[in-house]
Each structure stands twice: as C-alpha cells, then as structure tokens.
Design a protein around this motif. Sequence first.
Motif, short mmCIF file in Angstrom:
data_model
loop_
_atom_site.label_atom_id
_atom_site.label_comp_id
_atom_site.label_asym_id
_atom_site.label_seq_id
_atom_site.Cartn_x
_atom_site.Cartn_y
_atom_site.Cartn_z
N UNK A 52 1.21 -3.01 -18.29
CA UNK A 52 2.17 -3.46 -17.28
C UNK A 52 1.59 -3.48 -15.88
N UNK A 53 0.58 -2.65 -15.65
CA UNK A 53 0.01 -2.56 -14.30
C UNK A 53 -1.03 -3.65 -14.04
N UNK A 54 -1.38 -4.43 -15.05
CA UNK A 54 -2.42 -5.46 -14.86
C UNK A 54 -1.86 -6.67 -14.13
N UNK A 55 -2.66 -7.22 -13.25
CA UNK A 55 -2.22 -8.38 -12.47
C UNK A 55 -1.82 -9.57 -13.34
N UNK A 56 -2.56 -9.77 -14.42
CA UNK A 56 -2.32 -10.98 -15.22
C UNK A 56 -1.12 -10.83 -16.15
N UNK A 57 -0.58 -9.62 -16.27
CA UNK A 57 0.55 -9.39 -17.18
C UNK A 57 1.85 -9.54 -16.40
N UNK A 58 2.70 -10.48 -16.84
CA UNK A 58 3.91 -10.75 -16.06
C UNK A 58 5.16 -10.07 -16.64
N UNK A 59 5.10 -9.62 -17.87
CA UNK A 59 6.22 -8.87 -18.47
C UNK A 59 5.61 -7.93 -19.50
N UNK A 60 6.22 -6.76 -19.69
CA UNK A 60 5.71 -5.85 -20.71
C UNK A 60 6.87 -5.02 -21.25
N UNK A 61 7.18 -5.22 -22.53
CA UNK A 61 8.34 -4.57 -23.13
C UNK A 61 8.00 -3.88 -24.45
N UNK A 62 8.67 -2.78 -24.69
CA UNK A 62 8.67 -2.18 -26.02
C UNK A 62 9.85 -2.79 -26.77
N UNK A 63 9.56 -3.35 -27.95
CA UNK A 63 10.61 -3.91 -28.81
C UNK A 63 10.42 -3.35 -30.21
N UNK A 64 11.46 -3.43 -31.06
CA UNK A 64 11.35 -2.81 -32.38
C UNK A 64 10.46 -3.61 -33.33
N UNK A 65 9.77 -2.90 -34.21
CA UNK A 65 9.07 -3.57 -35.31
C UNK A 65 10.12 -4.10 -36.28
N UNK A 66 9.76 -5.13 -37.04
CA UNK A 66 10.64 -5.62 -38.11
C UNK A 66 9.81 -5.69 -39.39
N UNK A 101 5.07 -3.72 -31.80
CA UNK A 101 6.11 -3.01 -31.04
C UNK A 101 5.92 -3.07 -29.53
N UNK A 102 4.85 -3.69 -29.06
CA UNK A 102 4.66 -3.83 -27.62
C UNK A 102 4.35 -5.30 -27.32
N UNK A 103 5.16 -5.87 -26.41
CA UNK A 103 5.06 -7.31 -26.12
C UNK A 103 4.67 -7.48 -24.66
N UNK A 104 3.66 -8.30 -24.39
CA UNK A 104 3.46 -8.66 -22.98
C UNK A 104 3.21 -10.15 -22.84
N UNK A 105 3.54 -10.66 -21.67
CA UNK A 105 3.35 -12.08 -21.39
C UNK A 105 2.16 -12.23 -20.45
N UNK A 106 1.29 -13.17 -20.80
CA UNK A 106 0.17 -13.48 -19.92
C UNK A 106 0.17 -14.99 -19.71
N UNK A 107 0.22 -15.39 -18.44
CA UNK A 107 0.20 -16.82 -18.12
C UNK A 107 -1.14 -17.17 -17.49
N UNK A 108 -1.62 -18.34 -17.76
CA UNK A 108 -2.88 -18.77 -17.16
C UNK A 108 -2.95 -20.27 -17.10
#
Lengths: 147, 166
Positions: free
Chosen positions: B89-103, B110-117
């Motif tokens: 979450x602290x990285x500049x290139x990461x715009x969202x960072x969430x814990x979500x449940x496994x299925x 279980x950890x989702x992050x968004x990276x845009x470029x």
Amino acid sequence: MDDLDRAILNRLQEGFPICERPYARVAEQLGIGEAELLHRLEAMLAHNRLTRFGPMYNAGRMGGGLTLCAMSISDSDFERVARQVNEFPEVAHNYARDHRLNMWFVIATETPGRIPEVLGRIELITGYRVYNMPKKEEFFVGLKFEL
Amino acid sequence: MVLTERDYRLIASIQDGLPLVSRPYAELARQLDMGEEEVIGRIAEMQAAGIIKRLGVVVRHRELGYNANAMVVWDVPDERLDEAGSLLGAQRCVTLCYHRPRRLPDWPYNLFCMIHGVSRKSVLAAIERLIDELDLDGIAHQVLFSGRRFKQRGGHYRHSRSFGEP
C-alpha cells in the motif's frame, strides 16, 4: 492536455478546499487566475478527461453496501452476460480481465442488506455463479495518477 | 457522525460534481435552501468523519494515457497479511490495496492491489521490482490485466429517507 492541465489534475487529485472561494485558493497555489482554472476544468470535463469533479464517498460509512464481484463466463455467453450485468443500476463499474474469472465488477447498494439480493438476481438472470469478494481491510486508497 | 436528512440532500446534490462557479458552496446552498456556512460546515464534517474520502477530481485514467491497469492478487499467509498489505500500500505505483476473502478452491488470493501504468510492459516491470524490493518472491501471485471497460462511474446515491437513516 498541456503542463497546466496536468498540474491542475495533480493538484486536484490531492483534494479540494472547503472554504468560500475554493477555486481562487487552488488557482493561487498554481499561479493562475480563478477564471482560468474554472475555464480549464470546464474544458477537461467537456473533453471527457475526468469522470467527475466532486466527492468520493465511503459507501460503508454512509450506511451503504459495496463489494467486488467476479464471474467466470464462457466466450460465447460473454456479450450477453456483460449486457445483463451492466443493466443493473447497482453495478458501478465492470471490466473484462484475462483470467478464468474474466468479468469483474463493483456493486454499490443503499444498504448492505441489499447486496445478497442483487447478487442473487444477477445469478438468476445470467445463469452463472457470482463470486462475492467484499473488502475486509483497506491498506491504501490513494488512487492518484501522476500526470 | 449521524447523517441527517439535510446531509443526504447535500450528498445527493454534489455527487455528480461541484458547481464550477466562484463560490460553489454558496451555489449549492442556494439550490438546497441552506446557508453557505452550513454547507461548508457539513461537508467539512463529513470529510473529517471519513464519509467523504476525498473531494476533488476523479480522472479517466485511460483517456490520460494510463492504458494498462492490472489487478495483482496475492495468496499471502494470514500471519504475513498485515505486513504485506502495508508494504504494498505504501508503494507509489499501487493505487489501491485491499484484503478480500479467498474463495477456495477456485480463488486462493486474499490480497488485491491495483497498479496502473502507461503500458503492460511498464506495469510488469513495476511488479517485478516490487517482488524484489519487498521480498515477496515466496508469495504466489497473479496479474489480471483489464480488457474492455464496460462501465466506469462512482456509486450513485438517490436522495431518499430509506437508506441508512435511523
């Protein structure tokens, strides 16, 4: 888009003042006039550079429901299901992604209790399972693009 | 903070955007038959309470050259989740960072992050750098690039007493 447009967007992704003349304050920080800033914003909205200029709400704290969902759709059904899913006003955005789970969308409802109902209706109408992946913890919500 | 009927009217009035006039809060006040001070006070309070996460612009990232948007998902051992989430979450290139449940068994992540470029190549390079610098090479991950965007808009709220009000 020129350097000034980029400077305006970078500045306004940081937030917007809550005071009597907020545009004048931002304009001053950018070294331009208030009218110039308003004119630039109007132009960028008209040219579709911005989805909007306003608040990002925290659905959870407003008492609303919010979740991320995924579906695994066969190629032959993909267009039909995309159309059916997008027709739900509760679907806020929807992306195709390259994975077996190939459709990912966000659902926002006025109350958390309506999430299961909407998921159920999507499953019923499309004939496909919806994987529900609500946020459990948030580590970061910057969503800022350096331009 | 308990939201009132007046707050919900205010929320509904600004969700599509703030007026582009010199005194936007006075303009909203006029439309809502409130005072400018009240509008300013309530918006400030909603922001302080986290109901409004941020006021400002939401850019159309694709139109602005961010063509590659990757959802990077990780299967992080539960005991390392907080550490990995905070680091990513602290990285500049990461715009969202969430814990979500496994299925399980279909979805072990279980950890989702968004990276845009600007390109897939630059996004993949950024992910390699993250793995290297943050010592994540033991953690299984997948990169889900987005294809078509069917819909992009914020959640929409109707002005009605039915939602969230006691």
